[in-house]
Design an enzyme around this catalytic site. Structure first.
Site, PDB file in Angstrom:
ATOM      1  N   GLY A  46       0.784  -1.227   0.000  1.00 17.95           N
ATOM      2  CA  GLY A  46       0.000   0.000   0.000  1.00 17.95           C
ATOM      3  C   GLY A  46       0.815   1.276   0.000  1.00 17.95           C
ATOM      4  N   HIS A  47       2.147   1.168  -0.009  1.00 18.67           N
ATOM      5  CA  HIS A  47       3.003   2.369   0.105  1.00 18.67           C
ATOM      6  C   HIS A  47       4.123   2.312  -0.909  1.00 18.67           C
ATOM      7  CE1 HIS A  47       5.555   5.434   2.129  1.00 18.67           C
ATOM      8  NE2 HIS A  47       4.416   5.853   2.612  1.00 18.67           N
ATOM      9  N   PHE A  48       4.038   2.500  -2.046  1.00 19.81           N
ATOM     10  CA  PHE A  48       2.880   2.749  -2.893  1.00 19.81           C
ATOM     11  C   PHE A  48       2.896   1.694  -3.983  1.00 19.81           C
ATOM     12  CE2 PHE A  48       4.370   6.800  -1.168  1.00 19.81           C
ATOM     13  CZ  PHE A  48       3.234   7.271  -0.556  1.00 19.81           C
TER      14      PHE A  48
END
Length: 149
Positions: A46-48
């Site tokens: 999720g990052h990224f």
């Protein structure tokens, strides 16, 4: 210190153990360690997703774990708190700076230097580098806490 030795001192475990190996240390002075940054780290989902970057707070956490290791090794060398179960807690951060992104495949070189200990608060100069380039720095503080069984 190998990862097995690191795990004897730090209570952190996957996915939050952020020190892979200690490469050098001198109790009461400094500690150097590495964190191998893999694309398999769970935070990269999720990052990224488009361009994975290690979160800056996790770089600081890796440095904080290195400060805990130096505190443990310093106390051990002084023969203090040998019969107590101790935990070092991250209690402060000043002057945090992030200078470059850390990406999968990078090897994060951590260096912490003990500045002083006042009333149980350990203060450290902390730097993280990749390929010799400074990526993050801060002044970090930790405090020892006895663990009751």
């Amino acid at each position: 210190m190998s990862i097995h030795q690191v795990m004897r001192y730090l209570p952190h475990r996957y996915p939050f153990l952020l020190v892979d190996r200690v490469t050098d240390f001198k109790p009461g002075e400094y500690l150097e360690a590495i964190k191998n940054v893999s694309i398999n780290e769970p935070y990269f989902q999720g990052h990224f997703p488009i361009r994975p970057v290690m979160p800056g707070v996790l770089i600081m956490e890796a440095l904080a774990q290195a400060t805990g290791l130096l505190a443990f090794k310093t106390e051990e060398a002084r023969n203090e708190n040998q019969d107590k179960q101790q935990l070092y807690l991250f209690v402060g951060i000043d002057e945090a700076r992030f200078r470059r992104q850390v990406e999968p495949g990078d090897q994060l070189h951590l260096r912490v230097e003990l500045l002083r200990v006042v009333r149980g608060i350990w203060r450290f100069k902390a730097e993280a580098r990749v390929n010799g380039d400074l990526v993050a720095s801060a002044t970090l503080m930790c405090a020892g806490k006895e663990i009751e069984s």
